[in-house]
Design an enzyme around this catalytic site. Structure first.
Site, PDB file in Angstrom:
ATOM      1  N   HIS A 153      37.547 -16.751 -32.266  1.00 47.98           N
ATOM      2  CA  HIS A 153      37.631 -16.243 -33.643  1.00 47.98           C
ATOM      3  C   HIS A 153      38.070 -14.788 -33.667  1.00 47.98           C
ATOM      4  O   HIS A 153      38.864 -14.369 -34.505  1.00 47.98           O
ATOM      5  CB  HIS A 153      36.271 -16.368 -34.329  1.00 47.98           C
ATOM      6  N   ARG A 260      47.213 -26.653 -42.856  1.00 52.21           N
ATOM      7  CA  ARG A 260      46.067 -27.207 -42.109  1.00 52.21           C
ATOM      8  C   ARG A 260      44.875 -27.255 -43.067  1.00 52.21           C
ATOM      9  O   ARG A 260      44.102 -26.310 -43.152  1.00 52.21           O
ATOM     10  CB  ARG A 260      45.751 -26.325 -40.899  1.00 52.21           C
ATOM     11  N   ARG A 296      49.070 -31.420 -44.665  1.00 53.48           N
ATOM     12  CA  ARG A 296      48.595 -32.397 -43.675  1.00 53.48           C
ATOM     13  C   ARG A 296      47.222 -32.904 -44.098  1.00 53.48           C
ATOM     14  O   ARG A 296      46.352 -32.101 -44.471  1.00 53.48           O
ATOM     15  CB  ARG A 296      48.493 -31.727 -42.308  1.00 53.48           C
ATOM     16  N   GLU A 390      52.374 -36.586 -32.330  1.00 48.13           N
ATOM     17  CA  GLU A 390      51.541 -35.773 -31.441  1.00 48.13           C
ATOM     18  C   GLU A 390      51.072 -36.571 -30.230  1.00 48.13           C
ATOM     19  O   GLU A 390      50.536 -36.020 -29.286  1.00 48.13           O
ATOM     20  CB  GLU A 390      50.291 -35.284 -32.186  1.00 48.13           C
ATOM     21  N   ASN A 413      51.887 -28.946 -29.867  1.00 50.17           N
ATOM     22  CA  ASN A 413      50.648 -28.505 -29.208  1.00 50.17           C
ATOM     23  C   ASN A 413      49.914 -29.722 -28.640  1.00 50.17           C
ATOM     24  O   ASN A 413      49.542 -29.770 -27.466  1.00 50.17           O
ATOM     25  CB  ASN A 413      49.713 -27.789 -30.186  1.00 50.17           C
ATOM     26  N   ASP A 414      49.721 -30.719 -29.522  1.00 54.31           N
ATOM     27  CA  ASP A 414      49.014 -31.913 -29.049  1.00 54.31           C
ATOM     28  C   ASP A 414      49.912 -32.805 -28.204  1.00 54.31           C
ATOM     29  O   ASP A 414      49.457 -33.397 -27.226  1.00 54.31           O
ATOM     30  CB  ASP A 414      48.449 -32.701 -30.246  1.00 54.31           C
ATOM     31  N   ARG A 424      44.331 -28.709 -24.207  1.00 50.08           N
ATOM     32  CA  ARG A 424      44.688 -27.400 -24.742  1.00 50.08           C
ATOM     33  C   ARG A 424      43.393 -26.594 -24.855  1.00 50.08           C
ATOM     34  O   ARG A 424      42.364 -27.113 -25.189  1.00 50.08           O
ATOM     35  CB  ARG A 424      45.388 -27.524 -26.106  1.00 50.08           C
ATOM     36  N   CYS A 460      56.304 -28.406 -35.811  1.00 48.52           N
ATOM     37  CA  CYS A 460      55.342 -27.451 -36.371  1.00 48.52           C
ATOM     38  C   CYS A 460      54.337 -26.971 -35.320  1.00 48.52           C
ATOM     39  O   CYS A 460      53.399 -26.256 -35.644  1.00 48.52           O
ATOM     40  CB  CYS A 460      54.621 -28.038 -37.582  1.00 48.52           C
TER      41      CYS A 460
END
Ligand code: PEP
Ligand code: MG
Length: 533
Positions: A153, A260, A296, A390, A413-414, A424, A460
């Protein structure tokens, strides 16, 4: 040390002071950064109000302990218990316990909750989100953390506040004496301690160059991204909040290729209702000036559990009930989200896309729920339906999905994590997780090939903003890149310096190479070291 009543009052007052501080920071972050980042503080506020924990501190004071010892001991016990839990999400929450425990301890020890800093580079073991959000960016020119991870974070907040940051720099950095000159290159992950004057000059020159380049990119950010050969490439933004949408609009984004929505659902005790969701999606679309917004559907589950959606414990959460799988398992949650989206899509250009799809029947079921959610008026004509690619299975079976789709967005990413079997976020296998691995590129090629002339293909994942990846993605046939708001001007500039005929040749050659490193070498040799003139 006072009597138990006095000691308990000291704890209660310190907790109240820290609560006020965190509430202030939360409001500041909400205004200046965005809802997603502000939500980080909700976990801290919930902890400070935890009745069971406060009773335990009071009980310890009752046995004769002082306020400081009772608080510190109790929080240390909770942090240890949480850090030993098998669930990785709960284990991570031990960091929140540590953060609030530390803040209250500082007040109890007589210090202010925040410490003033002089202008320079901040070196620390780690930072709490509250500490990061409280930093004065006119003073803090960079951050070096001995520990920490790039997806913590604190790192997310530092990046969104534009502070260069290097994490996991090692314990040695803590021994650097106060006042030592240090240079930090957040992009390269470099820290130079007490550099020789020529090194300082070199970094000064680089910093000036970067600032000039950014100014040049920003000056053309609102223009379309057209490659040298005249191909128009959409450069959209990935968003988590209305604040992100404002930043994206200012950065010249051609819309959003990924909202997201999970950030609206996390850090609360119940799902937002249809009206609240409608307001949030409409506000994002408005902040983007009515440009096309791709929302999404909820992508939670597995490593991002919602407290109000319980899932049996999973040994491999990334291979479990996440994304659309969870949505179909809890259809009410997904249907309500789709009702909100249909309402917004009747007023503004909004698309919907489904994450983590592996089979055609999942996509057909999701479309069925969308039809139900749309009601008797039918699905709004402007609402395009897409899916994220993904999972390697989806890329391999892309032909079967296409008849049910208006567009495809590749989540590299996935897709990289599942193709290379490298989780990841696990630093031990980070070197395997390169989206330029030829195996990932072959899957992207397959999708683009099947989709050509039928539906648009977007990317993306983070690779869409990687200067080396952009020419390959365009060469394979991708025509939309969706990237972090800050990266939009740079990615548009990258597109403008490319010739797609060259990109196609290089992309084709990269498919048969042995490794991601070979691919990166090839791009550097054929398309230059990304100067962004
Ligand atoms: C992806 O997987 O590439 C993606 C964009 O989705 P997320 O990072 O939210 O999982
Ligand atoms: Mg994903």
């Amino acid at each position: 040390m006072g009597d138990p009543a006095t000691e308990w009052r000291r704890v209660a007052e310190a907790v109240a002071e820290v609560r006020r501080d965190i509430e202030h920071l939360r409001a500041l972050t909400l205004r200046e950064v965005g809802a997603a980042e502000a939500g980080i503080f909700d976990a801290h506020l919930t902890l400070l109000a935890d009745g069971e924990m406060l009773s335990e501190v009071k009980r310890r004071i009752g046995t004769g302990m002082g306020a400081f010892a009772a608080w510190a001991g109790c929080l240390a016990d909770i942090e240890r218990e949480w850090s030993e839990l098998p669930d990785p999400y709960l284990r991570e929450r031990a960091a929140d316990v540590h953060a609030v425990g530390e803040q209250v301890r500082r007040v109890l020890a007589g210090g202010a909750a925040h410490q003033a800093v002089a202008e320079g580079i901040l070196v620390a073991r780690d930072l709490t989100p509250a500490e990061t959000a409280g930093l004065d960016i006119s003073l803090v020119k960079g951050i070096v953390l001995a520990a920490g991870s790039p997806t913590s974070h604190a790192a997310i907040l530092a990046r969104s506040r534009g502070i260069p940051l290097v994490v996991s720099a090692g314990r040695e950095v803590l021994a650097v004496p106060e006042g030592t000159p240090v240079v930090v290159d957040g992009a390269a992950g470099e820290v130079r301690v007490d550099p020789a004057p020529p090194v300082v000059e070199e970094y000064d020159r680089r910093a000036r160059e970067l600032a000039e380049r950014r100014a040049r990119h920003l000056a053309r950010a609102s223009e379309p991204a057209v490659s040298r050969d005249g191909t128009h490439v959409v450069v959209a933004a990935n968003l988590g909040s209305v604040g992100d949408a404002r930043s994206a609009f200012d950065a010249g984004a051609d819309g959003s290729g990924l909202v997201r929505t999970e950030f609206l659902f996390l850090g609360r005790s119940a799902a937002p209702d249809v009206d609240e969701q409608e307001q949030e999606y409409a506000a994002i679309s408005a902040a983007l000036g009515g440009r096309r917004t791709t929302v999404r559907s909820l992508d939670v589950g597995g490593d991002k559990p919602l407290p109000y959606v319980t899932v049996p414990p999973e040994a491999n959460p990334f291979l479990g009930l996440r994304g659309l799988r969870l949505g179909l398992d809890r259809p009410t949650l997904l249907r309500e989200q789709l009702v909100a989206l249909c309402r917004v899509a009747r007023q503004a250009p909004v698309d919907v896309m489904f994450p983590m799809v592996s089979t055609v029947s999942e996509l057909v079921a999701a479309r069925g729920l969308l039809a139900e959610a749309a009601g008797p008026d039918g699905v709004p004509p402007g609402l395009r339906v897409g899916m994220m690619v993904e999972v390697p299975a989806a890329a391999l079976k892309i032909e079967s999905f296409l008849p049910h789709l208006d567009f495809v967005s590749i989540g590299t990413n996935d897709l990289t994590q599942y193709t290379l079997a490298a989780e990841r976020g696990n630093p031990a296998v980070a070197s395997l997780s390169d989206p330029l691995d030829p195996a990932v590129l072959q899957l992207i090629d397959r999708v683009c090939h099947a989709a050509r002339g039928r539906v648009e293909v977007a990317v993306c994942g983070e690779s869409a903003s990687d200067d080396a990846a952009v020419p390959l993605l365009l060469g394979l046939g991708v025509r939309e890149l969706s990237v972090g708001p800050h990266d939009v001007p740079r990615v548009k500039a990258r597109v403008r310096e490319l010739d797609l005929a060259h990109c196609e040749v290089t992309a084709k050659a990269s498919l048969v190479l042995d490794s991601a490193a070979d691919v990166r070498e090839l791009v550097a040799a054929k398309l230059g070291p990304t100067p962004h003139a």
